[in-house]
Design a protein around this motif. Structure first.
Motif, PDB file in Angstrom:
ATOM      1  N   GLU A   1       0.822  -1.199   0.000  1.00 51.55           N
ATOM      2  CA  GLU A   1       0.000   0.000   0.000  1.00 51.55           C
ATOM      3  C   GLU A   1       0.869   1.268   0.000  1.00 51.55           C
ATOM      4  O   GLU A   1       0.572   2.249  -0.694  1.00 51.55           O
ATOM      5  N   VAL A   2       1.967   1.235   0.780  1.00 46.58           N
ATOM      6  CA  VAL A   2       2.855   2.397   0.818  1.00 46.58           C
ATOM      7  C   VAL A   2       3.539   2.604  -0.532  1.00 46.58           C
ATOM      8  O   VAL A   2       3.633   3.719  -1.046  1.00 46.58           O
ATOM      9  N   GLY A   3       3.991   1.493  -1.128  1.00 45.54           N
ATOM     10  CA  GLY A   3       4.605   1.591  -2.447  1.00 45.54           C
ATOM     11  C   GLY A   3       3.630   2.120  -3.479  1.00 45.54           C
ATOM     12  O   GLY A   3       4.005   2.916  -4.351  1.00 45.54           O
ATOM     13  N   ALA A   4       2.367   1.672  -3.390  1.00 45.52           N
ATOM     14  CA  ALA A   4       1.363   2.161  -4.338  1.00 45.52           C
ATOM     15  C   ALA A   4       1.123   3.652  -4.165  1.00 45.52           C
ATOM     16  O   ALA A   4       0.963   4.391  -5.147  1.00 45.52           O
ATOM     17  N   TRP A   5       1.098   4.124  -2.900  1.00 43.85           N
ATOM     18  CA  TRP A   5       0.913   5.561  -2.677  1.00 43.85           C
ATOM     19  C   TRP A   5       2.081   6.350  -3.265  1.00 43.85           C
ATOM     20  O   TRP A   5       1.879   7.382  -3.917  1.00 43.85           O
ATOM     21  N   LEU A   6       3.318   5.862  -3.042  1.00 44.36           N
ATOM     22  CA  LEU A   6       4.482   6.587  -3.535  1.00 44.36           C
ATOM     23  C   LEU A   6       4.492   6.609  -5.056  1.00 44.36           C
ATOM     24  O   LEU A   6       4.798   7.643  -5.673  1.00 44.36           O
ATOM     25  N   ARG A   7       4.128   5.477  -5.687  1.00 44.59           N
ATOM     26  CA  ARG A   7       4.077   5.457  -7.148  1.00 44.59           C
ATOM     27  C   ARG A   7       3.007   6.413  -7.668  1.00 44.59           C
ATOM     28  O   ARG A   7       3.217   7.121  -8.662  1.00 44.59           O
ATOM     29  N   HIS A   8       1.865   6.442  -6.983  1.00 46.90           N
ATOM     30  CA  HIS A   8       0.793   7.331  -7.417  1.00 46.90           C
ATOM     31  C   HIS A   8       1.216   8.795  -7.270  1.00 46.90           C
ATOM     32  O   HIS A   8       0.971   9.622  -8.177  1.00 46.90           O
ATOM     33  N   ALA A   9       1.859   9.140  -6.134  1.00 46.79           N
ATOM     34  CA  ALA A   9       2.322  10.519  -5.932  1.00 46.79           C
ATOM     35  C   ALA A   9       3.376  10.892  -6.977  1.00 46.79           C
ATOM     36  O   ALA A   9       3.365  12.007  -7.530  1.00 46.79           O
ATOM     37  N   ALA A  10       4.273   9.971  -7.264  1.00 45.16           N
ATOM     38  CA  ALA A  10       5.299  10.248  -8.271  1.00 45.16           C
ATOM     39  C   ALA A  10       4.667  10.406  -9.653  1.00 45.16           C
ATOM     40  O   ALA A  10       5.076  11.276 -10.440  1.00 45.16           O
ATOM     41  N   ASP A  11       3.678   9.565  -9.971  1.00 39.32           N
ATOM     42  CA  ASP A  11       3.012   9.677 -11.276  1.00 39.32           C
ATOM     43  C   ASP A  11       2.313  11.024 -11.424  1.00 39.32           C
ATOM     44  O   ASP A  11       2.320  11.628 -12.507  1.00 39.32           O
ATOM     45  N   ARG A  12       1.685  11.503 -10.347  1.00 40.67           N
ATOM     46  CA  ARG A  12       1.016  12.801 -10.432  1.00 40.67           C
ATOM     47  C   ARG A  12       2.028  13.924 -10.634  1.00 40.67           C
ATOM     48  O   ARG A  12       1.809  14.836 -11.451  1.00 40.67           O
ATOM     49  N   THR A  13       3.155  13.876  -9.913  1.00 39.36           N
ATOM     50  CA  THR A  13       4.178  14.908 -10.086  1.00 39.36           C
ATOM     51  C   THR A  13       4.768  14.851 -11.489  1.00 39.36           C
ATOM     52  O   THR A  13       4.977  15.895 -12.143  1.00 39.36           O
ATOM     53  N   ALA A  14       5.046  13.634 -11.977  1.00 35.16           N
ATOM     54  CA  ALA A  14       5.574  13.497 -13.331  1.00 35.16           C
ATOM     55  C   ALA A  14       4.570  13.995 -14.365  1.00 35.16           C
ATOM     56  O   ALA A  14       4.949  14.634 -15.361  1.00 35.16           O
TER      57      ALA A  14
ATOM     58  N   ARG B   1      -2.523  12.786   3.867  1.00 30.55           N
ATOM     59  CA  ARG B   1      -3.519  12.043   4.636  1.00 30.55           C
ATOM     60  C   ARG B   1      -3.720  10.645   4.057  1.00 30.55           C
ATOM     61  O   ARG B   1      -3.943   9.681   4.794  1.00 30.55           O
ATOM     62  N   ALA B   2      -3.639  10.531   2.768  1.00 33.64           N
ATOM     63  CA  ALA B   2      -3.718   9.197   2.165  1.00 33.64           C
ATOM     64  C   ALA B   2      -2.516   8.353   2.545  1.00 33.64           C
ATOM     65  O   ALA B   2      -2.617   7.133   2.721  1.00 33.64           O
ATOM     66  N   LEU B   3      -1.360   8.989   2.697  1.00 31.40           N
ATOM     67  CA  LEU B   3      -0.167   8.259   3.128  1.00 31.40           C
ATOM     68  C   LEU B   3      -0.351   7.758   4.552  1.00 31.40           C
ATOM     69  O   LEU B   3       0.012   6.614   4.877  1.00 31.40           O
ATOM     70  N   LEU B   4      -0.891   8.593   5.433  1.00 34.59           N
ATOM     71  CA  LEU B   4      -1.098   8.179   6.822  1.00 34.59           C
ATOM     72  C   LEU B   4      -2.046   6.993   6.926  1.00 34.59           C
ATOM     73  O   LEU B   4      -1.920   6.154   7.822  1.00 34.59           O
TER      74      LEU B   4
END
Length: 805
Positions: A718-731, A758-761
């Motif tokens: 779940e944490v990896g998915a959040w980080l990938r999603h955040a990175a995809d949005r920034t990219a 908050r989604a990360l938490l």
């Protein structure tokens, strides 16, 4: 063509600011400044604004002799009559002339050196040895490498550059002589050599500065008559001219030596150590001032071009890496101290890291000052700091995760990350110092993944640099093509029309072609007006003196000195007019000439100017005006790709680092922006905050270098998915900006979206203190928060650009 070393001044300012999280105010270069008359006007108006009074007694409380005089008394007569007035005027002019020459010491010194070197070469060959061909080549070698070239550095450095260029000069003179057999061969050689010599400027400021003069070494012998039997005299003349110029650069009013770049690095490292010695309490004003002063001294606008680490050698790459590290270290420490209150006491963990930073920075400064070659394992060590940094990083990550619920704007995380990022920079500084002093074992360090180039061979580094600009999107490639096309066209026309002095056509094309048609047209107008006046004066001189060589021999050094001083000081028109007189005075001693030489020179300059103008219209007529947006769009795309690559390696430990792509995009963007700022334009439209985008590129590159090699692994899906999603949005936001730039703003672009903390938490709960795998989870949390602060910095860069647009 904008010299590469001038562009390095601009791009290094931006490069050194990378990682600061904010765009550093830039000092864009201009191709020229206000003319002498404009400068006097500005000085005069500034004096009036300051209330300056030319009368020293005006505000002294004393009475001037003229104050209180009767209006009927009239003006006082000058003592000595008209003769005295003339003498006083002459003394005034001489005094102010001496002051002016002292204020332009570099220009006057170079003019004296070139005049001494060329006159000694010419008189020795022409009158002592009786070798006419040798005299011409010796003289033009001194003029080409001393006036046409812009070799930077001290007298010692300039002399070394001239001597280093001798093998290439011998090859160019030989090729020019042999290819003059046919017009088509000379044209083809001009096309290839013109491109290669201009493109070679990508490898450093000294080569870039010498390139225009090296072009002339091929241009001069590539014209009829085809005389391979004269090759010996030509090569001997070139060798003599080069040696005499090197001696003049070294011993005749030499440019002063400058502090070595390593000493500037050492001063900045010492300033960082002083800042790190501050552990709370009152603001360290003196240490902050020294840090600002030493960091500012590393900006290339403050560093002589010859001292800049701009070549593709391993030492210069490590030096540039150390410069980026120490400037970012100073920025992080300054932010840490200024953000704290005047009475704050730092946490013990922070104090421990600051002590480690101070020790590492001081060791780096000591090694830089000694300058001794290091064996593997010697020199400044980052091991102690790294051993302290890893547990602090993990502990702070655990502590920060507990507070993120009340810190959705990452204020606390940013503040807590300052000292950790400073420690990372201190590690980079220590390792880069060891690498530039010869220790290639830095790659075995835990942070050695940031130095992937350490094991590269010299030919690989040089090949990477040369191939970086082999694209039509590079302004350096465009400039090299423009010059090669112009010179080849000029050689073809001069050969087909059988012009009497065809090399003057190529010389005009070489010296008058600019990166935009507007600049070229401005240069052509000035050159033609100056050449016209110079031709009239030269024609009169030739008609009056006729064939009396003694008069020409006496006049030559005076004409040279005046021309080589007034040209740089007064502008292109004066330079062309003065050079026309120099050419006439010189050629009158080589072979019988008449006043008709002057109009021939004028016609050749006109032909060369028209060719340069035509090539400017055909080949990228707008210069960097359009290319800067394309290259910045390419940089945005490269940042987006780097975000994706880095995140994949952090989360999945898969894929490979493609650091060359982001490096190339950064280089192309920096070059195009530097040239854009050097170009003359009719009007300056509002531009986005390009330096902020370059800072974002450097931030993306630093994350791609550092994050994949950090200890820890994000195992929670779940944490990896959040980080990938955040990175995809920034990219995606950077790709949207790239489309916006490519379409000139026709595609809408919105402000970057903040990270969803908050989604990360929701997927990354706090780590219990009694958890059996606490250490492993703490390392994963540290890697996660390092990635979060990296993405947050890239988002902040994007929002700063959005506000400017």
């Amino acid at each position: 063509m904008v010299p590469v070393f001038l562009r390095e001044v601009f791009l290094f300012d931006v490069r050194g600011a990378s990682g600061s999280g904010a765009a550093v105010p830039q000092e864009p270069l201009r191709a020229g400044g206000p003319g002498p008359a404009g400068g006097r006007l500005l000085d005069a108006t500034a004096g009036r604004r300051r209330g300056a009074d030319p009368d020293p007694l005006a505000n002294s409380g004393e009475v001037s002799p003229l104050q209180g005089a009767s209006p009927r008394s009239g003006p006082r007569r000058s003592a000595g009559g008209p003769a005295g007035a003339v003498l006083r005027r002459l003394r005034y002019l001489l005094e102010h002339g001496r002051h002016g020459l002292r204020g332009h010491r570099s220009v006057v010194g170079n003019a004296v050196r070139v005049t001494v070197g060329s006159c000694v070469a010419f008189y020795l060959c022409r009158y002592a040895l009786g070798l006419t061909v040798m005299s011409v080549y010796a003289t033009f070698t001194v003029v080409a490498l001393g006036v046409l070239a812009r070799i930077p550095g001290s007298g010692r450095q300039r002399a070394a550059t001239v001597l280093t260029a001798i093998p290439a000069g011998l090859a160019l003179v030989t090729l020019g002589t042999l290819l003059a057999v046919q017009t088509w061969a000379a044209v083809l050689g001009m096309l290839v050599i013109g491109f290669v010599v201009a493109y070679a400027g990508t490898t450093g400021p000294r080569i870039a500065g010498a390139a225009p003069g090296m072009q002339l070494l091929y241009i001069l012998p590539c014209f009829p008559p085809y005389a391979p039997d004269a090759l010996g005299q030509r090569l001997s003349g070139f060798l003599l001219g080069a040696v005499l110029l090197a001696l003049a650069q070294r011993f005749v009013l030499p440019e002063p030596d400058t502090p070595p770049f390593c000493r500037l690095l050492a001063d900045a490292a010492d300033a960082a150590a002083d800042l790190a010695d501050h552990h709370g309490g009152p603001l360290p004003v003196e240490a902050l001032a020294r840090a600002h002063r030493t960091g500012d001294a590393l900006r290339p606008s403050r560093v002589p071009p010859a001292d800049l680490p701009a070549s593709p050698s391993l030492t210069h790459k490590a030096m540039a890496h150390a410069t980026e590290g120490v400037r970012t270290l100073l920025a992080r420490l300054e932010a840490l101290h200024t953000a704290a209150g005047p009475h704050d006491v730092y946490h013990p963990e922070t104090v421990v890291l600051l002590q480690g930073i101070s020790a590492a920075a001081r060791e780096a400064a000591d090694a830089l000052r000694r300058g001794k070659r290091l064996l593997p394992g010697e020199g400044p060590s980052a091991a102690a700091l790294q051993s302290e940094l890893n547990p602090v990083r993990a502990h702070r990550a655990v502590d920060t995760l507990e507070r993120l619920s009340a810190d959705d704007r990452l204020v606390y995380l940013r503040r807590r990350s300052q000292v950790v990022q400073a420690a990372d920079c201190a590690v980079v500084l220590a390792l880069a110092t060891r690498l530039l002093l010869g220790d290639r074992s830095v790659e075995r360090s835990p942070a050695g993944h940031a130095f992937a180039y350490a094991q590269s061979h010299a030919h690989q580094l040089w090949w990477q640099r040369l191939t970086t600009h082999l694209t039509p999107r590079s302004v350096i490639f465009q400039n090299a093509c423009r010059f090669a096309l112009g010179l080849a066209t000029a050689r073809a026309i001069a050969g087909l029309l059988d012009l009497q002095h065809g090399f003057w056509v190529l010389l005009a094309t070489l010296t008058l072609t600019r990166t935009t048609t507007l600049e070229t047209w401005s240069a052509v107008r000035q050159a033609l007006s100056g050449t016209l006046v110079g031709a009239v004066l030269a024609g009169g001189l030739l008609a009056l003196v006729h064939d009396r060589d003694t008069v020409y021999a006496v006049v030559l050094p005076v004409v040279m000195l005046v021309a080589f001083i007034l040209g740089p000081l007064r502008g292109l028109a004066w330079a062309q007019g003065g050079f026309t007189l120099v050419v006439a005075t010189l050629f009158a001693q080589v072979s019988p000439v008449t006043w008709q030489l002057a109009p021939v020179r004028l016609v050749d300059v006109l032909v060369g100017s028209l060719i340069g103008l035509a090539c400017g219209l055909v080949a990228w007529p707008r210069g960097a005006g359009r290319e800067v947006r394309r290259s910045m769009a390419g940089l945005c795309s490269a940042i987006a790709d780097a975000i994706g690559h880095t995140t994949a390696r952090v989360v999945e430990r898969s894929g490979s680092t493609d650091i060359f792509t982001i490096n190339r995009a950064l280089t192309l963007a920096q070059e195009s922006l530097a040239q854009y700022h050097c170009e003359l334009r009719e009007e300056t439209a509002r531009q986005p905050d390009w330096p902020a985008l370059l800072v974002a590129g450097s931030d993306a590159r630093r994350g791609e270098r550092l994050l994949p090699g950090r200890p820890g692994r994000i195992t929670a899906h779940e944490v990896g998915a959040w980080l990938r999603h955040a990175a995809d949005r920034t990219a995606a936001d950077y790709r949207s900006l790239a489309r916006h730039l490519r379409t000139d703003g026709e595609v809408a672009w919105d402000e970057a979206r903040p990270l969803d903390i908050r989604a990360l938490l929701a997927v990354a709960p706090a780590i219990a203190r009694e958890s059996p795998d606490r250490d492993t989870r703490a390392l994963a949390a540290a890697l996660l928060l390092d990635s979060v602060i990296w993405l947050d910095g890239l988002t902040a860069d994007l929002n700063r650009i959005h506000k400017e647009m």
